[in-house]
Write a protein that holds these residues in place. Structure first.
Motif, mmCIF file in Angstrom:
data_model
loop_
_atom_site.group_PDB
_atom_site.id
_atom_site.type_symbol
_atom_site.label_atom_id
_atom_site.label_comp_id
_atom_site.label_asym_id
_atom_site.label_seq_id
_atom_site.Cartn_x
_atom_site.Cartn_y
_atom_site.Cartn_z
ATOM 1 N N LYS A 463 0.829 -1.214 0.000
ATOM 2 C CA LYS A 463 0.000 0.000 0.000
ATOM 3 C C LYS A 463 0.863 1.264 0.000
ATOM 4 C CE LYS A 463 -4.156 1.199 2.043
ATOM 5 N NZ LYS A 463 -4.870 1.466 3.262
ATOM 6 N N VAL A 464 1.994 1.178 0.699
ATOM 7 C CA VAL A 464 2.892 2.338 0.721
ATOM 8 C C VAL A 464 3.389 2.581 -0.705
ATOM 9 C CG1 VAL A 464 5.072 3.247 1.639
ATOM 10 C CG2 VAL A 464 3.623 1.831 3.090
ATOM 11 N N GLU A 465 3.772 1.508 -1.394
ATOM 12 C CA GLU A 465 4.290 1.648 -2.759
ATOM 13 C C GLU A 465 3.224 2.238 -3.679
ATOM 14 O OE1 GLU A 465 7.414 -2.036 -2.429
ATOM 15 O OE2 GLU A 465 6.671 -1.371 -4.356
ATOM 16 N N ASN A 466 1.976 1.726 -3.547
ATOM 17 C CA ASN A 466 0.899 2.257 -4.397
ATOM 18 C C ASN A 466 0.672 3.745 -4.124
ATOM 19 O OD1 ASN A 466 0.556 -0.265 -5.363
ATOM 20 N ND2 ASN A 466 -1.193 -0.779 -4.055
ATOM 21 N N SER A 467 0.729 4.117 -2.840
ATOM 22 C CA SER A 467 0.495 5.529 -2.495
ATOM 23 C C SER A 467 1.570 6.413 -3.112
ATOM 24 C CB SER A 467 0.498 5.717 -0.981
ATOM 25 O OG SER A 467 -0.490 4.932 -0.419
ATOM 26 N N LEU A 468 2.809 5.921 -3.116
ATOM 27 C CA LEU A 468 3.876 6.738 -3.705
ATOM 28 C C LEU A 468 3.680 6.888 -5.208
ATOM 29 C CD1 LEU A 468 6.852 5.569 -1.595
ATOM 30 C CD2 LEU A 468 6.174 7.923 -1.962
ATOM 31 N N GLN A 469 3.209 5.818 -5.823
ATOM 32 C CA GLN A 469 2.960 5.883 -7.261
ATOM 33 C C GLN A 469 1.866 6.933 -7.545
ATOM 34 O OE1 GLN A 469 2.051 2.106 -9.029
ATOM 35 N NE2 GLN A 469 2.290 2.898 -11.106
ATOM 36 N N GLN A 470 0.795 6.880 -6.722
ATOM 37 C CA GLN A 470 -0.306 7.844 -6.903
ATOM 38 C C GLN A 470 0.174 9.270 -6.654
ATOM 39 O OE1 GLN A 470 -3.091 5.966 -4.086
ATOM 40 N NE2 GLN A 470 -4.649 6.263 -5.658
ATOM 41 N N LEU A 471 0.963 9.432 -5.594
ATOM 42 C CA LEU A 471 1.455 10.766 -5.231
ATOM 43 C C LEU A 471 2.323 11.326 -6.355
ATOM 44 C CD1 LEU A 471 1.346 12.729 -2.869
ATOM 45 C CD2 LEU A 471 3.304 11.563 -1.867
#
Ligand SMILES: Cc1ncc(COP(=O)(O)O)c(C=O)c1O
Length: 477
Positions: A463-471
């Motif tokens: 989830k952290v990785e996905n959030s960074l991608q979105q950010l």
């Protein structure tokens, strides 16, 4: 790719191990910050000898792909990126009135919302939590001490905890009398008391640029003014800038990080601390040092304390257990130096005392040795997360994004390409359930409106990785 070695191949076994690791790196199976299998594990898995694996790892280390960390094993190093560190800002010409409270409120609200990815909060202790050990110790304290543990404690702190702190300072080369320690409700109360010991409304306070926003909030609420001194990403405050600032303005006090700063994660060496203290004390200017991140260092050794170099007793040191063990316990402290009487009066007036049960629990946690052991694992976990998050920023953020290289702590500081506005990104990220800290929080001026602070001090997950991608996708190219 299966983990096998071909004995009939015309290639040395250690070279096959090297190719295997290199392949895993290029396929992103192994990523920066990941720990490699131990020598023993890999030798068993591949049915080869430990010296063969060691030879391969040694060669990979020489080639710069991996690094050995004492007592931790081998790790994939962060790749060498083209991107640079955030730029150093110029020295402010004038002190500024501060008005950051309403934005700080919004950031705090965002962190508290359910289901939000908390990249905006600096809570590094969550990476290797002490909660179970602390809960166990707290139960023991309650059953041993009964109602004494929830009585009013001594105004200036629980004696055994103050002794433990004095012992910890010995390791820094400082001889602290437990009576000089004032236990506070977190480092924030320590900073507040320290500031009020040495300055009053209307005074000019020199701060790092960028600085921790809690310092700005204090300056704002006490009606003082902030004068920004640029922070060098690698070394902390620039002494020459500080010298010109105090020459030009009537600086009443300074608030600087002891060794590791927030948000840049720069490391101030003992030599720089010495120069700063000598310079300030030559003009009788008190220095408040904030050491909440000092124990979370990635450097070979922990940084020191400006106290070491004080000859006139004008250094006040603030710290807490919020970043290393339990932010919710709200246990911090202040070394009062020659301001002891005033500091005690302020403490009594503002909060009377600090939770005895929490102090007692932490004191037992330290004396059992668990605190130190836990911190060792915490530092390793944080360093690993720092490498992973840096790699993801390079992968997902627009070209031209500059990233700090923190020497400790739990946050990355990003300078985004032109056209980005950190407050706008804060609101847009929140719509995607991601909290961040906009750069404008860290300065009374608009110097950092293109910067954001994100935390790697969180338990790692997909989830952290996905959030960074979105950010990254929310930032303008
Ligand atoms: C640099 C710095 N100083 C002080 C504090 C306040 O610490 P505490 O939670 O112990 O009050 C923080 C918290 O984020 C911080 O980052």
């Amino acid at each position: 790719m299966s983990l096998t070695i071909q004995r009939d191949k015309n290639e040395f076994l250690y070279q096959q191990v090297i190719s295997m690791i290199r392949h895993m790196e290029s396929a992103s199976t192994l990523r920066p910050g990941d720990r490699l299998p131990s020598l023993r594990q890999l030798s068993e898995k591949l049915s080869i000898s430990i010296p063969t694996v060691k030879q391969a790892y040694g060669e990979l280390e020489r080639q710069g792909l991996i690094e050995a960390r004492p007592k931790s094993g081998y790790f994939l190093k962060p790749s060498r990126y083209d991107a640079k560190q955030p730029k150093r800002v110029s020295l402010s010409q004038q002190p500024e009135n501060v008005s950051r409270q309403s934005l700080i409120e919004k950031v705090f609200d965002a962190i508290q919302q359910d289901g939000v990815m908390p990249l905006g909060v600096a809570n590094p202790s969550a990476v290797h939590s002490s909660d179970k050990a602390l809960a166990r110790i707290m139960r023991q304290v309650i059953s041993k001490a009964g109602s004494r543990a929830i009585a009013y404690g001594p105004m200036d702190g629980y004696e055994p905890l103050k002794r433990q702190l004095a012992i910890r300072y010995l390791e820094l080369g400082l001889q602290v009398d437990p009576h000089e320690v004032l236990v506070t409700n977190g480092a924030q109360e320590a900073l507040s008391i320290a500031l009020q010991c040495v300055a009053q409304a209307g005074d000019i306070i020199a701060v790092e640029s960028p600085t921790y926003f809690g310092v700005l909030e204090l300056i704002e609420s006490l009606g003082m003014m902030a004068l920004e001194i640029p922070l060098c990403p690698e070394e902390g405050v620039w002494v020459s800038d500080l010298a010109s600032a105090i020459e030009e303005h009537e600086v009443k006090a300074c608030i600087f990080s002891a060794s590791i700063s927030n948000p840049l994660g720069s490391f101030m060496s003992n030599e720089t601390q010495k120069e700063i203290v000598e310079l300030l004390e030559s003009k009788n200017i008190p220095m408040i040092e904030d050491d909440v991140y000092g124990d979370l260092y990635f450097t070979e050794r922990r940084g020191g304390s400006a106290q070491l170099f004080s000859k006139k007793g004008l250094v006040l040191s603030c710290s807490s257990f919020s970043k290393t063990a339990a932010p919710g316990y709200r246990i911090g402290w202040l070394l009062t130096n020659r301001f002891a009487d005033k500091a005690r009066r302020l403490k009594r007036a503002y909060s009377c005392s600090t939770s005895l049960l929490n102090q007692w629990t932490l004191s037992e946690f330290i004396s059992s040795g668990e605190y130190e052991r836990n911190m060792r694992s915490l530092r390793q976990g944080l360093r690993r997360n720092k490498d992973r998050m840096t790699a993801l920023v390079h992968r997902y953020f627009p070209p031209g994004t500059r990233v700090s290289e923190p020497q400790g702590g739990g946050v990355l500081w990003l300078e985004l390409p032109k056209g980005n506005d950190s407050e706008e990104i804060f609101y847009r990220a929140l719509e995607h359930n991601i909290s961040i800290c906009p750069g404008s929080l860290f300065s009374p001026s608009d110097k950092f409106s293109r910067c954001i602070r994100i935390s790697f001090g969180i338990p790692w997950s997909g989830k952290v990785e996905n959030s960074l991608q979105q950010l990254g996708a929310l930032c303008h190219k």
